[in-house]
Write a protein that holds these residues in place. Structure first.
Motif, PDB file in Angstrom:
ATOM      1  N   ARG A 178       0.848  -1.187   0.000  1.00  0.00           N
ATOM      2  CA  ARG A 178       0.000   0.000   0.000  1.00  0.00           C
ATOM      3  C   ARG A 178       0.892   1.248   0.000  1.00  0.00           C
ATOM      4  O   ARG A 178       1.103   1.859   1.026  1.00  0.00           O
ATOM      5  N   LEU A 179       1.391   1.564  -1.148  1.00  0.00           N
ATOM      6  CA  LEU A 179       2.246   2.728  -1.318  1.00  0.00           C
ATOM      7  C   LEU A 179       1.424   3.994  -1.173  1.00  0.00           C
ATOM      8  O   LEU A 179       0.358   4.138  -1.789  1.00  0.00           O
ATOM      9  N   ARG A 180       1.905   4.898  -0.349  1.00  0.00           N
ATOM     10  CA  ARG A 180       1.270   6.207  -0.193  1.00  0.00           C
ATOM     11  C   ARG A 180       2.350   7.278  -0.321  1.00  0.00           C
ATOM     12  O   ARG A 180       3.421   7.149   0.244  1.00  0.00           O
ATOM     13  N   VAL A 181       2.012   8.325  -1.025  1.00  0.00           N
ATOM     14  CA  VAL A 181       2.900   9.475  -1.164  1.00  0.00           C
ATOM     15  C   VAL A 181       2.228  10.627  -0.430  1.00  0.00           C
ATOM     16  O   VAL A 181       1.108  11.002  -0.761  1.00  0.00           O
ATOM     17  N   ILE A 190       5.423   0.084  -9.640  1.00  0.00           N
ATOM     18  CA  ILE A 190       6.101   0.060  -8.337  1.00  0.00           C
ATOM     19  C   ILE A 190       5.587  -1.107  -7.505  1.00  0.00           C
ATOM     20  O   ILE A 190       6.360  -1.834  -6.880  1.00  0.00           O
ATOM     21  N   GLU A 191       4.277  -1.322  -7.498  1.00  0.00           N
ATOM     22  CA  GLU A 191       3.703  -2.453  -6.763  1.00  0.00           C
ATOM     23  C   GLU A 191       4.264  -3.784  -7.258  1.00  0.00           C
ATOM     24  O   GLU A 191       4.648  -4.645  -6.465  1.00  0.00           O
ATOM     25  N   ALA A 192       4.305  -3.957  -8.579  1.00  0.00           N
ATOM     26  CA  ALA A 192       4.798  -5.210  -9.155  1.00  0.00           C
ATOM     27  C   ALA A 192       6.275  -5.423  -8.845  1.00  0.00           C
ATOM     28  O   ALA A 192       6.698  -6.543  -8.517  1.00  0.00           O
ATOM     29  N   THR A 193       7.059  -4.349  -8.917  1.00  0.00           N
ATOM     30  CA  THR A 193       8.485  -4.434  -8.605  1.00  0.00           C
ATOM     31  C   THR A 193       8.694  -4.809  -7.144  1.00  0.00           C
ATOM     32  O   THR A 193       9.518  -5.672  -6.821  1.00  0.00           O
ATOM     33  N   ALA A 194       7.953  -4.185  -6.260  1.00  0.00           N
ATOM     34  CA  ALA A 194       8.060  -4.484  -4.827  1.00  0.00           C
ATOM     35  C   ALA A 194       7.658  -5.925  -4.543  1.00  0.00           C
ATOM     36  O   ALA A 194       8.315  -6.637  -3.773  1.00  0.00           O
ATOM     37  N   ALA A 197       7.738  -8.495  -6.595  1.00  0.00           N
ATOM     38  CA  ALA A 197       8.764  -9.401  -7.123  1.00  0.00           C
ATOM     39  C   ALA A 197      10.010  -9.399  -6.240  1.00  0.00           C
ATOM     40  O   ALA A 197      10.578 -10.450  -5.945  1.00  0.00           O
ATOM     41  N   ALA A 198      10.409  -8.221  -5.789  1.00  0.00           N
ATOM     42  CA  ALA A 198      11.610  -8.109  -4.956  1.00  0.00           C
ATOM     43  C   ALA A 198      11.420  -8.787  -3.602  1.00  0.00           C
ATOM     44  O   ALA A 198      12.373  -9.295  -3.013  1.00  0.00           O
ATOM     45  N   ALA A 199      10.204  -8.803  -3.120  1.00  0.00           N
ATOM     46  CA  ALA A 199       9.919  -9.354  -1.788  1.00  0.00           C
ATOM     47  C   ALA A 199       9.374 -10.781  -1.833  1.00  0.00           C
ATOM     48  O   ALA A 199       9.028 -11.339  -0.790  1.00  0.00           O
ATOM     49  N   ALA A 200       9.305 -11.392  -3.012  1.00  0.00           N
ATOM     50  CA  ALA A 200       8.656 -12.697  -3.163  1.00  0.00           C
ATOM     51  C   ALA A 200       9.211 -13.749  -2.202  1.00  0.00           C
ATOM     52  O   ALA A 200       8.446 -14.494  -1.583  1.00  0.00           O
ATOM     53  N   GLU A 201      10.508 -13.823  -2.065  1.00  0.00           N
ATOM     54  CA  GLU A 201      11.117 -14.831  -1.185  1.00  0.00           C
ATOM     55  C   GLU A 201      10.725 -14.591   0.271  1.00  0.00           C
ATOM     56  O   GLU A 201      10.356 -15.526   0.989  1.00  0.00           O
ATOM     57  N   ASP A 202      10.799 -13.351   0.712  1.00  0.00           N
ATOM     58  CA  ASP A 202      10.420 -13.025   2.091  1.00  0.00           C
ATOM     59  C   ASP A 202       8.932 -13.234   2.332  1.00  0.00           C
ATOM     60  O   ASP A 202       8.523 -13.676   3.407  1.00  0.00           O
ATOM     61  N   ILE A 203       8.113 -12.925   1.334  1.00  0.00           N
ATOM     62  CA  ILE A 203       6.676 -13.144   1.463  1.00  0.00           C
ATOM     63  C   ILE A 203       6.381 -14.630   1.612  1.00  0.00           C
ATOM     64  O   ILE A 203       5.596 -15.041   2.475  1.00  0.00           O
ATOM     65  N   ALA A 204       7.032 -15.453   0.798  1.00  0.00           N
ATOM     66  CA  ALA A 204       6.825 -16.899   0.870  1.00  0.00           C
ATOM     67  C   ALA A 204       7.249 -17.416   2.244  1.00  0.00           C
ATOM     68  O   ALA A 204       6.554 -18.247   2.865  1.00  0.00           O
ATOM     69  N   ALA A 205       8.380 -16.942   2.758  1.00  0.00           N
ATOM     70  CA  ALA A 205       8.855 -17.366   4.073  1.00  0.00           C
ATOM     71  C   ALA A 205       7.887 -16.936   5.169  1.00  0.00           C
ATOM     72  O   ALA A 205       7.565 -17.705   6.078  1.00  0.00           O
TER      73      ALA A 205
END
Length: 119
Positions: A12-15, A98-102, A104-112
């Motif tokens: 939930r990106l907020r600016v 940005i959501e998709a990049t985040a 993908a970058a966090a996929a391993e940590d999310i799975a864990a």
């Protein structure tokens, strides 16, 4: 009865500009709804919010940007509508990127983390 559900991870990106959320998930969803529906009224109905709330969110977004994301279209036989500008389209594209990049970058940590949750 099994009431367990699959965990859902959401970015939930907020600016912020001062205390105001200039860009956030609700405003992006509203832009997408306007793009799809062609008017703030129809978009608000689809999202289950009042026209006034939708208009205030659009106004706040437009005031936060150098160029508007949404403009009113002149009335015609069908009464006009609302147009998502090129700036608005670009804002949607970049926000979703940005959501998709985040994600993908966090996929391993999310799975864990998902593996740590109780069933």
């Amino acid at each position: 009865m099994d009431t367990s559900t699959k965990p859902r991870f959401q970015f939930r990106l907020r600016v912020y500009r001062d205390s105001t959320i200039a860009i956030g998930p609700g405003k992006i969803a509203l832009l997408e709804a306007i793009l799809d529906a062609g008017s703030i009224t129809a978009a608000a109905q689809r999202m289950g919010m009042s026209y006034r709330r939708a208009w205030l969110l659009v106004d706040e977004l437009n005031r936060s940007l150098r160029e508007p994301a949404v403009e009113s279209a002149a009335g015609g036989a069908r009464g006009g509508g609302t147009v998502v500008t090129d700036v608005g389209r670009e804002l949607i594209r970049r926000y979703r990127s940005i959501e998709a990049t985040a994600r993908a970058a966090a996929a391993e940590d999310i799975a864990a983390m998902a593996g740590m949750l109780a069933d």
